[in-house]
Write a protein that holds these residues in place. Structure first.
Motif, PDB file in Angstrom:
ATOM      1  N   ASP A 143      33.379  68.568  15.876  1.00 57.26           N
ATOM      2  CA  ASP A 143      34.076  68.801  17.139  1.00 57.26           C
ATOM      3  C   ASP A 143      34.627  67.498  17.724  1.00 57.26           C
ATOM      4  N   GLY A 144      34.823  66.479  16.865  1.00 54.89           N
ATOM      5  CA  GLY A 144      35.361  65.201  17.317  1.00 54.89           C
ATOM      6  C   GLY A 144      34.492  64.486  18.313  1.00 54.89           C
ATOM      7  N   ARG A 145      33.185  64.591  18.150  1.00 54.40           N
ATOM      8  CA  ARG A 145      32.253  64.122  19.168  1.00 54.40           C
ATOM      9  C   ARG A 145      31.837  62.666  19.014  1.00 54.40           C
ATOM     10  N   TYR A 146      31.973  62.074  17.812  1.00 57.15           N
ATOM     11  CA  TYR A 146      31.300  60.814  17.534  1.00 57.15           C
ATOM     12  C   TYR A 146      32.267  59.743  17.029  1.00 57.15           C
ATOM     13  N   ILE A 147      31.768  58.510  17.088  1.00 62.32           N
ATOM     14  CA  ILE A 147      32.364  57.344  16.429  1.00 62.32           C
ATOM     15  C   ILE A 147      31.337  56.861  15.408  1.00 62.32           C
ATOM     16  N   TYR A 148      31.763  56.554  14.201  1.00 65.35           N
ATOM     17  CA  TYR A 148      30.798  56.097  13.198  1.00 65.35           C
ATOM     18  C   TYR A 148      31.381  54.943  12.398  1.00 65.35           C
ATOM     19  N   SER A 149      30.473  54.121  11.848  1.00 68.10           N
ATOM     20  CA  SER A 149      30.887  52.903  11.152  1.00 68.10           C
ATOM     21  C   SER A 149      29.857  52.521  10.108  1.00 68.10           C
ATOM     22  N   GLY A 150      30.331  51.860   9.060  1.00 70.18           N
ATOM     23  CA  GLY A 150      29.435  51.230   8.101  1.00 70.18           C
ATOM     24  C   GLY A 150      28.845  49.966   8.685  1.00 70.18           C
ATOM     25  N   SER A 151      27.979  49.319   7.923  1.00 71.09           N
ATOM     26  CA  SER A 151      27.307  48.133   8.447  1.00 71.09           C
ATOM     27  C   SER A 151      26.802  47.265   7.301  1.00 71.09           C
ATOM     28  N   HIS A 152      26.685  45.970   7.608  1.00 72.78           N
ATOM     29  CA  HIS A 152      26.189  45.010   6.623  1.00 72.78           C
ATOM     30  C   HIS A 152      24.728  45.246   6.277  1.00 72.78           C
ATOM     31  N   ASP A 153      23.964  45.892   7.146  1.00 72.88           N
ATOM     32  CA  ASP A 153      22.549  46.100   6.877  1.00 72.88           C
ATOM     33  C   ASP A 153      22.279  47.358   6.065  1.00 72.88           C
ATOM     34  N   GLY A 154      23.318  47.959   5.486  1.00 75.73           N
ATOM     35  CA  GLY A 154      23.124  49.088   4.588  1.00 75.73           C
ATOM     36  C   GLY A 154      22.952  50.419   5.287  1.00 75.73           C
ATOM     37  N   ARG A 155      23.501  50.576   6.483  1.00 71.35           N
ATOM     38  CA  ARG A 155      23.362  51.810   7.243  1.00 71.35           C
ATOM     39  C   ARG A 155      24.715  52.297   7.750  1.00 71.35           C
ATOM     40  N   VAL A 156      24.756  53.575   8.109  1.00 70.65           N
ATOM     41  CA  VAL A 156      25.908  54.169   8.782  1.00 70.65           C
ATOM     42  C   VAL A 156      25.477  54.487  10.207  1.00 70.65           C
ATOM     43  N   TYR A 157      26.143  53.881  11.182  1.00 64.89           N
ATOM     44  CA  TYR A 157      25.818  54.067  12.589  1.00 64.89           C
ATOM     45  C   TYR A 157      26.737  55.132  13.188  1.00 64.89           C
ATOM     46  N   ILE A 158      26.139  56.043  13.957  1.00 68.38           N
ATOM     47  CA  ILE A 158      26.880  57.133  14.597  1.00 68.38           C
ATOM     48  C   ILE A 158      26.585  57.062  16.092  1.00 68.38           C
ATOM     49  N   TRP A 159      27.658  56.959  16.908  1.00 67.58           N
ATOM     50  CA  TRP A 159      27.503  56.803  18.345  1.00 67.58           C
ATOM     51  C   TRP A 159      28.090  58.000  19.094  1.00 67.58           C
ATOM     52  N   ASN A 160      27.477  58.309  20.230  1.00 67.20           N
ATOM     53  CA  ASN A 160      28.122  59.161  21.211  1.00 67.20           C
ATOM     54  C   ASN A 160      29.216  58.360  21.909  1.00 67.20           C
ATOM     55  N   LEU A 161      30.043  59.059  22.666  1.00 69.22           N
ATOM     56  CA  LEU A 161      31.147  58.373  23.332  1.00 69.22           C
ATOM     57  C   LEU A 161      30.680  57.440  24.445  1.00 69.22           C
ATOM     58  N   ASP A 162      29.448  57.588  24.907  1.00 65.62           N
ATOM     59  CA  ASP A 162      28.953  56.691  25.952  1.00 65.62           C
ATOM     60  C   ASP A 162      28.300  55.438  25.384  1.00 65.62           C
ATOM     61  N   GLY A 163      28.365  55.251  24.074  1.00 66.07           N
ATOM     62  CA  GLY A 163      27.831  54.049  23.452  1.00 66.07           C
ATOM     63  C   GLY A 163      26.419  54.176  22.932  1.00 66.07           C
ATOM     64  N   THR A 164      25.748  55.291  23.211  1.00 65.59           N
ATOM     65  CA  THR A 164      24.383  55.496  22.711  1.00 65.59           C
ATOM     66  C   THR A 164      24.427  56.040  21.295  1.00 65.59           C
ATOM     67  N   LEU A 165      23.373  55.799  20.544  1.00 65.82           N
ATOM     68  CA  LEU A 165      23.288  56.322  19.183  1.00 65.82           C
ATOM     69  C   LEU A 165      23.057  57.822  19.215  1.00 65.82           C
ATOM     70  N   ALA A 166      23.778  58.537  18.365  1.00 62.62           N
ATOM     71  CA  ALA A 166      23.631  59.991  18.299  1.00 62.62           C
ATOM     72  C   ALA A 166      22.387  60.395  17.522  1.00 62.62           C
ATOM     73  N   GLY A 167      21.793  59.483  16.857  1.00 65.80           N
ATOM     74  CA  GLY A 167      20.595  59.746  16.071  1.00 65.80           C
ATOM     75  C   GLY A 167      20.248  58.514  15.263  1.00 65.80           C
ATOM     76  N   GLU A 168      19.269  58.665  14.406  1.00 68.64           N
ATOM     77  CA  GLU A 168      18.901  57.545  13.546  1.00 68.64           C
ATOM     78  C   GLU A 168      20.043  57.235  12.581  1.00 68.64           C
ATOM     79  N   PRO A 169      20.382  55.952  12.399  1.00 67.88           N
ATOM     80  CA  PRO A 169      21.429  55.612  11.433  1.00 67.88           C
ATOM     81  C   PRO A 169      21.079  56.105  10.036  1.00 67.88           C
ATOM     82  N   ILE A 170      22.092  56.456   9.282  1.00 65.03           N
ATOM     83  CA  ILE A 170      21.902  56.894   7.905  1.00 65.03           C
ATOM     84  C   ILE A 170      21.556  55.674   7.059  1.00 65.03           C
ATOM     85  N   ASN A 171      20.371  55.671   6.491  1.00 65.83           N
ATOM     86  CA  ASN A 171      19.863  54.500   5.777  1.00 65.83           C
ATOM     87  C   ASN A 171      20.252  54.600   4.303  1.00 65.83           C
TER      88      ASN A 171
END
Length: 778
Positions: free
Chosen positions: A605-633
């Motif tokens: 539903d177009g709810r999130y922003i997500y990005s890769g990372s140097h530490d080997g994880r995928v980070y998923i954020w809500n639009l208010d800047g908080t994490l939507a859940g645990e990063p994908i390890n």
């Protein structure tokens, strides 16, 4: 080396020093003459009473000083010989008369080279007698007194080539050096190796290994260094409905809101699905319940599939309809997969980039899925047909060809640097599939017309590499975005480019941008930056061109070199003209051009922003800047998933030992448009010299799969007895062609252990203690 000597260093200015007898350390300067001369040192009177001079040249190829006759000169900035105890004991009476004159001066001294004869320059005193004792004490080494002062030596050492050789900061900054001072660094976890373990991201091959950006000192700042989280602007966006559906509270019959406990129950997936299937709500509410249900289906860290590649994987994306996936490797191959069933991938085919440089930097799929464009650090883009039965070679698109009237060779192409030769970091298809936009290393944006078969537009709009480009609106090719290492994100309107001025600018990053992605609505865009932030921008809040042109981006950056150093978050200085809406933090943008994306409308539903990372994880954020859940390890899902011997042919640049720790960098990730599935493409392996593409799906937190068994996967059987890959157990490890390899499941470890045991028994003569059958069974 005669040619090198002929091209020796020649300072632009000549100096005259005060007489050493005056004990004056000041220096008298002369204006620089137009004619440059070699660095010369007047010799003292020789034994025959005649004066001479020694000319010293710098051999740039070998990094040494030589005289005109080829002798090597080595400089050593130490005190005079009379300051050492050994020299004082052997000091001759002849030298004692000059002790007072030479005392306390700091002079360059040369040491003898063991490889070849060396001319050594020892003293500044004009008195030839002061060197006689030294020559007597150390026969066999040619020594001449010189009038070169310390300042002359320092001027000589300021030569550009020599500075790069003698620079104390050469080589990567170590973790210990970065920690000096107690700064909190954006470093890896304890189970990972150091940040500075190899040389390479996309830019290394173009700039050359070890090439550094000049670092600028951070400005003093007092206050909050980052915007607060949760973001107030982000909350407003979440409540507006522009980014996903909101879970509004329906009041009870008495008009009072539901309790928090009741609302938590209503948010459970089973309850939402029940309400939708029961049809107790109106049609609009049913659609909202479906959207709310999809928002919660965030993929987990458990990998459904691990595709092992024998080269680093730089990018990978699903098609807009989800039926196609491609993965680009550093081996200049793009592998295509049929993902019509996102849980049962099928290998499609492989296309190559022949003659590429360093790696495939980016790829883009046409909207109709018929053509795939992919680039390297060259001005040519390959355009391949994606039909499964098509075996034709990719077509080359020369982006340096701007038609007649251009500058460069051939009368046409050549707007780029070095007669049209430049690297392409990023490219995107337009919404109608008729054009491709590219960001290049010659600080420009190019637009290529596929029908005209040439570049129709070049925008030299930045002062550094353009690492990322995209179209602002899927339905229109007029609005372009470009992100650069000059820290700016610029907006271009192709309908008003007569003056080559941007329509507006986004300022807020204090280091270079690595990637940008548009929501496709002509309004919102996100960017990843080397200042370890991801920012959301609104086209309505951009800075005007007149105001933006009056702001120098170099005033607010340190030119942080993200390839080698960790980022000091404690000394981050925010941009005073930041016009972003929301800043997302927590991930690490280091080593390579890590990418960020908007989540798709269909599956999230177009709810999130997500990005890769140097530490080997995928980070998923809500639009208010908080994490939507645990990063994908991804690091944890792939750790030790292939034998270390697979990297034996990989070129390594690890400064902290080879093969010590399994390392992962998630460079790109893609969310399936209609299923809760994320595919992460990574640098992986014991020195992250290899690559993986891992498939992560929503599994409601379960640790095992209903298909297959862990024993079968561990034994290497995989899906060999199954009808399709989709029937394989969770965590199946396959090759790039989706074939199972028993080596990935540890079977080779058992064989190696048995072979070592048999070899030990044979050497010790203990083979007779075991029967031959038992030995063979091992």
């Amino acid at each position: 080396m005669a040619g090198s000597r002929d091209d020796g260093f020649s300072p632009a200015a000549s100096w005259h020093t005060e007489n050493d007898e005056s004990n004056d350390d000041d220096m008298d300067f002369e204006l620089a003459s137009e004619e440059s001369t070699p660095f010369r040192q007047d010799d003292d009177e020789d034994e025959d009473g005649e004066s001479g001079e020694t000319t010293v040249y710098f051999d740039a190829e070998e990094g040494t000083f030589r005289t005109s006759d080829g002798q090597e000169v080595e400089w050593d900035m130490t005190a005079d010989t009379d300051e050492t105890g050994e020299e004082e004991e052997d000091e001759s009476p002849q030298e004692e008369g000059n002790e007072e004159e030479a005392e306390g001066s700091q002079t360059p001294q040369a040491t003898a080279s063991t490889a070849r004869p060396t001319q050594t320059i020892t003293s500044m005193s004009p008195n030839a007698e002061s060197t006689a004792g030294v020559e007597a004490r150390r026969p066999g080494i040619l020594r001449r007194a010189s009038t070169a002062t310390q300042l002359r030596i320092l001027q000589l050492l300021s030569h550009g080539n020599l500075r790069s050789i003698l620079q104390s900061t050469g080589g990567p900054t170590t973790r210990s050096r970065a920690r000096h001072g107690g700064a909190r660094l954006a470093a890896l976890d304890d189970d990972d190796d150091s940040l500075q373990d190899d040389d390479d991201d996309d830019e290394d091959a173009y700039r050359g290994y070890g090439a550094r950006r000049s670092r600028r000192a951070r400005r003093t700042f007092v206050g909050e260094r980052y915007p607060k989280i949760p973001s107030e602007e982000g909350k407003k966006l979440m409540d507006s409905g522009t980014f996903g559906t909101n879970d509004h509270c329906d009041h009870t019959a008495c008009g009072l809101p539901f309790s928090d406990t009741h609302m938590r129950k209503r948010k459970k997936l089973a309850r939402r699905m029940l309400d939708r299937e029961m049809g107790v709500e109106n049609r609009g509410r049913a659609r909202a319940l479906g959207a709310l249900a999809s928002q919660q289906l965030i993929p987990s860290s458990k990998a459904d599939l691990i595709v092992n590649l024998n080269a680093r994987c730089y990018s990978g994306q699903f098609s807009e309809d989800g039926s196609f996936f491609f993965a680009c490797g550093q081996d200049f191959r793009v592998r295509m997969y049929d993902t019509s069933n996102p849980y049962d991938w099928k290998y499609y085919k492989t296309v190559n980039y022949y003659g590429g440089q360093w790696t495939i930097t980016d790829a883009s799929l046409s909207p109709d899925n018929k053509h795939l464009a992919y680039s390297s650090i060259r001005s040519q883009v390959c355009l391949a047909n994606t039909d499964q039965g098509d075996t034709s070679e990719p077509r080359l698109l020369d982006f340096s060809d701007t038609g007649r009237g251009g500058h460069g060779f051939g009368g046409g192409g050549g707007w780029g640097r070095s007669h049209g030769h430049f690297g392409i970091w990023s490219l995107r298809f337009s919404g109608d599939g008729g054009e491709i936009v590219a960001g290049t290393s010659d600080q420009s944006v190019y637009v290529y017309d596929l029908e005209a078969q040439r570049s129709i537009l070049r925008i030299p709009g930045h002062t550094d590499d353009v690492n990322a480009v995209c179209f602002g609106d899927k339905m229109s090719p007029h609005i372009l975005y470009s992100g650069s290492d000059d820290t700016t994100l610029k907006v271009w309107d192709r309908r008003s480019l007569a003056s080559m001025r941007p329509a507006g600018m986004f300022l807020g990053h204090t280091e270079g941008l690595t990637y940008i992605d548009s929501k496709g609505d002509g309004r919102y865009v996100i960017s990843n930056g080397k200042d370890q932030t991801c920012k959301l921008w609104d086209l309505r809040n951009m800075i005007s061109t007149d105001k933006g042109m009056g702001i120098n981006p170099q005033d607010y950056t340190t030119n942080f070199d993200y390839r080698f150093s960790p980022y000091d978050t404690e000394s981050h200085t925010p941009h005073p003209h930041d016009c972003s809406l929301v800043t997302f933090r927590g991930h690490r943008v280091l080593k390579t051009l890590i990418r960020c994306h908007f989540s798709p409308a269909g599956s999230t539903d177009g709810r999130y922003i997500y990005s890769g990372s140097h530490d080997g994880r995928v980070y998923i954020w809500n639009l208010d800047g908080t994490l939507a859940g645990e990063p994908i390890n991804v690091l944890g899902a792939t750790k030790n998933s292939r034998p270390q011997a697979d990297e034996r042919f990989v070129e390594r640049y690890d400064y902290y030992g080879q093969g010590g720790v399994w390392k992962t960098i998630v460079r790109d990730c893609s969310w399936h448009p209609s299923a809760p599935v994320i595919a992460a493409t990574s640098w992986n392996g014991w020195d992250h010299g290899l690559g993986t593409c891992t498939v992560h799906s929503w599994n409601d937190g379960v640790e095992a799969d209903e298909v297959g068994d862990d024993e079968g996967a561990a034994a290497g059987r995989g899906s060999g007895e199954k009808r399709s890959l989709g029937s394989a157990p969770m965590g199946a490890r396959v090759t790039a062609q989706l074939g199972h390899d028993e080596r990935y499941y540890g079977a080779q470890t058992e064989r190696a252990r048995g072979a070592r045991a048999r070899g030990l028994r044979d050497r010790m003569g203990l083979g007779a203690l075991w029967g031959d059958d038992e030995i063979d069974d091992e």
